[in-house]
Design a protein around this motif. Structure first.
Motif, PDB file in Angstrom:
ATOM      1  N   TYR A  44       0.823  -1.210   0.000  1.00 14.39           N
ATOM      2  CA  TYR A  44       0.000   0.000   0.000  1.00 14.39           C
ATOM      3  C   TYR A  44       0.862   1.266   0.000  1.00 14.39           C
ATOM      4  O   TYR A  44       0.576   2.227  -0.728  1.00 14.39           O
ATOM      5  CB  TYR A  44      -0.942  -0.010   1.214  1.00 14.39           C
ATOM      6  CG  TYR A  44      -1.860   1.180   1.287  1.00 14.39           C
ATOM      7  CD1 TYR A  44      -2.979   1.274   0.454  1.00 14.39           C
ATOM      8  CD2 TYR A  44      -1.609   2.218   2.180  1.00 14.39           C
ATOM      9  CE1 TYR A  44      -3.821   2.371   0.507  1.00 14.39           C
ATOM     10  CE2 TYR A  44      -2.450   3.319   2.244  1.00 14.39           C
ATOM     11  CZ  TYR A  44      -3.550   3.391   1.406  1.00 14.39           C
ATOM     12  OH  TYR A  44      -4.384   4.477   1.462  1.00 14.39           O
ATOM     13  N   TYR A  85      -6.003  14.735  -4.492  1.00 10.94           N
ATOM     14  CA  TYR A  85      -6.856  15.888  -4.844  1.00 10.94           C
ATOM     15  C   TYR A  85      -7.259  15.911  -6.310  1.00 10.94           C
ATOM     16  O   TYR A  85      -7.750  16.920  -6.813  1.00 10.94           O
ATOM     17  CB  TYR A  85      -6.174  17.229  -4.467  1.00 10.94           C
ATOM     18  CG  TYR A  85      -5.589  17.178  -3.083  1.00 10.94           C
ATOM     19  CD1 TYR A  85      -6.431  17.118  -1.970  1.00 10.94           C
ATOM     20  CD2 TYR A  85      -4.216  17.127  -2.882  1.00 10.94           C
ATOM     21  CE1 TYR A  85      -5.909  17.015  -0.687  1.00 10.94           C
ATOM     22  CE2 TYR A  85      -3.683  17.024  -1.603  1.00 10.94           C
ATOM     23  CZ  TYR A  85      -4.531  16.969  -0.523  1.00 10.94           C
ATOM     24  OH  TYR A  85      -4.016  16.855   0.741  1.00 10.94           O
ATOM     25  N   GLN A 114     -11.263  15.324   1.234  1.00 16.43           N
ATOM     26  CA  GLN A 114     -10.679  16.458   0.501  1.00 16.43           C
ATOM     27  C   GLN A 114     -10.667  16.141  -0.991  1.00 16.43           C
ATOM     28  O   GLN A 114      -9.747  15.487  -1.470  1.00 16.43           O
ATOM     29  CB  GLN A 114      -9.227  16.672   0.941  1.00 16.43           C
ATOM     30  CG  GLN A 114      -9.043  17.015   2.396  1.00 16.43           C
ATOM     31  CD  GLN A 114      -9.260  18.495   2.665  1.00 16.43           C
ATOM     32  OE1 GLN A 114      -9.286  19.293   1.734  1.00 16.43           O
ATOM     33  NE2 GLN A 114      -9.438  18.849   3.920  1.00 16.43           N
TER      34      GLN A 114
HETATM   35  C1  LIG Z   1      -3.271   6.765  -3.224  1.00 15.77           C
HETATM   36  C2  LIG Z   1      -4.460   7.381  -2.544  1.00 15.77           C
HETATM   37  C3  LIG Z   1      -4.606   8.772  -2.507  1.00 15.77           C
HETATM   38  C4  LIG Z   1      -5.728   9.348  -1.929  1.00 15.77           C
HETATM   39  N1  LIG Z   1      -5.848  10.722  -1.945  1.00 15.77           N
HETATM   40  C5  LIG Z   1      -6.964  11.303  -1.388  1.00 15.77           C
HETATM   41  C6  LIG Z   1      -7.158  12.725  -1.431  1.00 15.77           C
HETATM   42  O1  LIG Z   1      -6.355  13.485  -1.967  1.00 15.77           O
HETATM   43  N2  LIG Z   1      -8.292  13.219  -0.859  1.00 15.77           N
HETATM   44  C7  LIG Z   1      -9.233  12.408  -0.262  1.00 15.77           C
HETATM   45  O2  LIG Z   1     -10.237  12.925   0.236  1.00 15.77           O
HETATM   46  N3  LIG Z   1      -9.085  11.063  -0.216  1.00 15.77           N
HETATM   47  C8  LIG Z   1      -7.982  10.488  -0.771  1.00 15.77           C
HETATM   48  N4  LIG Z   1      -7.858   9.123  -0.746  1.00 15.77           N
HETATM   49  C9  LIG Z   1      -8.958   8.303  -0.183  1.00 15.77           C
HETATM   50  C10 LIG Z   1      -9.870   7.757  -1.307  1.00 15.77           C
HETATM   51  O3  LIG Z   1     -10.278   8.786  -2.196  1.00 15.77           O
HETATM   52  C11 LIG Z   1     -11.148   7.142  -0.739  1.00 15.77           C
HETATM   53  O4  LIG Z   1     -10.833   6.169   0.228  1.00 15.77           O
HETATM   54  C12 LIG Z   1     -12.014   6.530  -1.857  1.00 15.77           C
HETATM   55  O5  LIG Z   1     -13.340   6.413  -1.404  1.00 15.77           O
HETATM   56  C13 LIG Z   1     -11.503   5.152  -2.288  1.00 15.77           C
HETATM   57  O6  LIG Z   1     -12.263   4.681  -3.380  1.00 15.77           O
HETATM   58  P1  LIG Z   1     -12.082   3.193  -3.960  1.00 15.77           P
HETATM   59  O7  LIG Z   1     -12.433   2.242  -2.839  1.00 15.77           O
HETATM   60  O8  LIG Z   1     -13.058   3.113  -5.084  1.00 15.77           O
HETATM   61  O9  LIG Z   1     -10.668   3.043  -4.430  1.00 15.77           O
HETATM   62  C14 LIG Z   1      -6.728   8.529  -1.319  1.00 15.77           C
HETATM   63  C15 LIG Z   1      -6.571   7.121  -1.341  1.00 15.77           C
HETATM   64  C16 LIG Z   1      -5.460   6.552  -1.946  1.00 15.77           C
HETATM   65  C17 LIG Z   1      -5.306   5.053  -1.962  1.00 15.77           C
END
Ligand SMILES: Cc1cc2nc3c(=O)[nH]c(=O)nc-3n(C[C@H](O)[C@H](O)[C@H](O)COP(=O)(O)O)c2cc1C
Length: 167
Positions: A44, A85, A114
């Motif tokens: 991860y 972002y 965010q």
């Molecule tokens: C590499 C990475 C970067 C992320 N960057 C952000 C971010 O900039 N802002 C935010 O609110 N969440 C961020 N998240 C959280 C994800 O947007 C959030 O958990 C999302 O619902 C995951 O969707 P998924 O299960 O479809 O992959 C990040 C997660 C990961 C793994």
């Protein structure tokens, strides 16, 4: 309107996939998960590091050929987790490699609090499309301080999209 829901989700049955499935069902559309040709490493922390570099440099990693042809649809819903972002790189690859001229694009993102410029970035890269206002969903917030999106908000959005699409 005939709708194709295109999404990227990092995990199996991830947040974006959950919303994408509900949307496809609501509008009686088709669904397409974006898959990278070279998947992210299992570690991860490595994914966090690599994805930061990709997003910040505007990288477009290769994605597998789609099973559906976007040209056959009126509306393309584009779903992404917010990553740094913005959108996940696979989604940028899709937008840059697909002719969306004359299509209606419906952006949505899932996030951890965010969303930054995710929706704006989708808008900028959906060249020639009519881009609807984007929606943001937070599914991964737990506990008393939870800021998770209430399910009724998701249902309201699904109803509005159904109306718009004439389903
Ligand atoms: C590499 C990475 C970067 C992320 N960057 C952000 C971010 O900039 N802002 C935010 O609110 N969440 C961020 N998240 C959280 C994800 O947007 C959030 O958990 C999302 O619902 C995951 O969707 P998924 O299960 O479809 O992959 C990040 C997660 C990961 C793994």
């Amino acid at each position: 309107m005939k709708t194709l829901v295109v999404f990227y989700s990092y995990s199996e049955n991830g947040d974006t996939e959950k919303i994408a499935r509900r949307l496809a069902e609501a509008v009686e559309g088709d669904i397409e998960r974006l898959e990278l040709v070279t998947p992210y490493p299992d570690d991860y922390d490595a994914v966090v590091e690599l994805s930061k570099k990709e997003v910040e440099s505007g990288a477009t990693p290769a994605i597998r050929a789609l099973k559906h042809n976007p040209a056959d649809y009126d509306m393309i819903a584009v779903g992404t987790p917010t990553w740094w972002y913005s959108m996940a790189p696979a989604v940028l690859t899709f937008l840059k490699s697909t002719d969306l001229g004359g299509k209606t694009v419906l952006p949505f993102t899932t996030h951890g609090g965010q969303t930054g410029h995710t929706v704006d970035d989708i808008r900028k890269n959906a060249v020639g499309a009519k881009v609807l206002s984007g929606h943001k969903f937070r599914l991964d917030a737990y506990g008393a301080e939870s800021h998770a999106t209430p399910d009724e908000d998701i249902e309201k959005w699904l109803d509005a999209v159904k109306n718009f699409a004439g389903v």
